[in-house]
Motif scaffolding. Structure first.
Motif, short mmCIF file in Angstrom:
data_model
loop_
_atom_site.label_atom_id
_atom_site.label_comp_id
_atom_site.label_asym_id
_atom_site.label_seq_id
_atom_site.Cartn_x
_atom_site.Cartn_y
_atom_site.Cartn_z
N ALA A 469 0.81 -1.23 0.00
CA ALA A 469 0.00 0.00 0.00
C ALA A 469 0.84 1.28 0.00
N LYS A 472 1.39 2.34 -3.39
CA LYS A 472 0.21 2.31 -4.24
C LYS A 472 0.35 1.24 -5.33
N ASN A 506 -0.66 -3.69 -10.77
CA ASN A 506 -1.44 -2.45 -10.85
C ASN A 506 -2.57 -2.55 -11.87
#
Length: 523
Positions: A469, A472, A506
């Motif tokens: 996290a 990201k 992602n």
């Protein structure tokens, strides 16, 4: 034009989608990347006798090196009780130097003097004074021939003979006519003190007396969790020696004789010792034993990804037999992609989850757990000091070596940072960690790190989601797939499985071929 682009992007092993254009000659590649990464090889003392004692043998060795982009050769003076002849060593040294090779010496301290009670007929009893004297002579001889000497990773002892036991219990280490206190009476304390003193008194001093220009390299083995048990004191010895090198010979995990080590260990130990050694850390050293072409190339990739400045291919004689020739053919085809990757890695800073392993820490029943965590698509940044400033961290039972660990962990958690802890550590810290906190993930090691490789992708997703996290970043893949992140957004995904995988990074699909890798570098 599409096919070569696919090959370059996927980094497929030779034999699968071959490039349309032949790669440039190995020598040209070596010159082009000389300031980034170089390849080296070792001629053992027996190789010196068997391969370098004639002009024909030396010419053949030179040709092999040139075809393999090898520009640095280590010529060994001693191994297994045999000392190579001075005239042969000098002739080989001078010919390689005249042809533009960097030339260094090497010593493998096996079968020196009195045998250990542990690893018999290989490792020595270094409490024994005549054995110490023999070591001095071996290194003085090597230094009289070479300005740089590496010690292969047998510079340890596991002896528990009456003489060693008496010295341990008396809490003193005798070197010649000198003695000094040892902190504690455990075998590991005794051996670490003994080998640190022998490094100074029996290696560094006599070598420098024989040759004031000489520099000495200590090569550490791959079994980092047991260093201190056999006398490798990495903090002190790294301080004392001029350079350090790292064993990155992971071999094939499933090999019946040499197996049990996963490929990621090469990356972990290279980065971990690199953090301890800093600019002293030179290269990684891997071999052909218990490998296929695929696992041999994986050793090369992990060594390069870990930022090594050099790769030593052990050893010339061994690589002429068994799987060696096939391994070298595969390596030659991959030279350009490995060197290009080394250039990209050297220009970037790796990021990820700090993996805290203090020097001389005890694994208990979580031996080498870091290697297996890295095989789960969790990008680790190994460290030997508590990672106060890290955005996320992984802690195992090793962390208990740090006497301030609990207080430091509380501060780390209070900052709201994500943490992964082993179930073993969590049990030991009951009451010192917030219960059922979403920032804390418990890794189910169950006293057997190898079984982590059997976790399902669905088991790994919440762990990776929490830990990644701060960047990201979202990553999905089954076990046996490694993820390597860099601060500029570049990344590498390597698949150690025998079948292709469809990873997701992602939200984007990342198809990775069997035993292949995908690299994306931000300009």
């Amino acid at each position: 034009m599409i096919l070569p682009a696919i090959v370059a992007a996927l980094g497929v092993l030779p034999g699968v989608l071959p490039a349309a254009d032949a790669p440039p000659p190995a020598e040209a590649l070596a010159r082009r990347f000389a300031d980034v990464h170089r390849f080296a090889t070792l001629f053992t003392a027996q190789d010196v006798r068997n391969h370098l004692s004639s002009a024909e043998g030396r010419d053949k060795a030179v040709d092999w090196c040139r075809k393999t982009a090898v520009t640095h050769v280590f010529i060994e003076t001693f191994r297994d009780g045999y000392q190579a002849e001075r005239d042969t060593l000098a002739a080989a040294r001078d010919q390689f130097r005249a042809l533009g090779f960097q030339v260094s010496g090497c010593v493998t301290p096996t079968r020196v003097g009195k045998s250990s009670t542990g690893w018999r007929n290989t490792i020595s009893c270094y409490t024994d004074i005549p054995t110490q004297q023999k070591v001095r002579a071996i290194f003085a001889y090597a230094a009289s021939l070479f300005d740089q000497i590496m010690i292969d990773d047998f510079w340890f002892t596991d002896c528990a003979c009456p003489e060693c036991d008496a010295a341990r219990q008396a809490r003193q280490v005798r070197i010649g006519d000198r003695s000094g206190p040892v902190a504690g009476d455990a075998w590991e304390d005794y051996r670490c003190e003994l080998m640190a003193r022998l490094s100074r008194e029996c290696v560094l001093i006599p070598a420098r007396q024989a040759n004031p220009r000489v520099s000495l390299i200590i090569k550490y083995p791959q079994w980092y969790d047991r260093f201190h048990e056999r006398g490798y004191e990495v903090t002190q010895q790294t301080l004392d020696f001029d350079r350090i090198w790292v064993g990155t010979e992971t071999r094939d995990y499933r090999d019946s004789r040499w197996g049990g080590t996963v490929p990621y260990e090469a990356y972990f130990i290279m980065r971990w010792l690199g953090g301890i050694g800093g600019p002293k850390c030179g290269g990684g050293w891997y071999d052909w034993l218990g490998t296929t072409e695929h696992t041999y190339i994986e050793q090369a990739r992990q060594t390069v990804l870990a930022g090594a400045h050099e790769s030593l291919l052990f050893c010339y004689g061994g690589l002429q037999r068994d799987t060696g020739p096939a391994n070298i053919l595969a390596l030659r085809t991959c030279l350009e992609e490995l060197l290009e990757t080394a250039r990209e890695v050297r220009a970037r800073t790796p990021v990820g989850i700090a993996a805290f392993k203090p020097a001389n820490s005890h694994p208990e029943n979580e031996s080498r757990v870091f290697d297996f965590v890295g095989m789960l698509g969790i990008p680790l940044v190994p460290c030997h000091e508590f990672p106060t400033d890290a955005p996320a961290a992984f802690f195992s039972l090793h962390a208990l070596k740090d006497p301030a660990f609990v207080s430091r962990l509380k501060v780390f958690l209070a900052a709201g940072k994500p943490v992964l802890v082993t179930d073993g550590l969590a049990a030991r810290l009951a009451g010192d960690m917030p219960a059922r906190s979403p920032q804390v993930q418990i890794l189910p090691v169950q006293g057997d790190p190898k079984q982590l490789l059997d976790l399902a992708e669905s088991d790994l997703d919440p762990i990776r989601q929490t830990l990644l996290a701060p960047w990201k970043c979202r990553f999905r893949a089954p076990p046996w797939v490694g993820l390597y992140l860099f601060s500029d957004g570049s990344w590498v995904v390597e698949n150690f499985r025998d079948e292709p995988v469809q990873a997701r990074l992602n939200g984007s699909a990342v198809p990775v071929p069997a035993r292949g890798w995908v690299r994306r570098w931000t300009p």
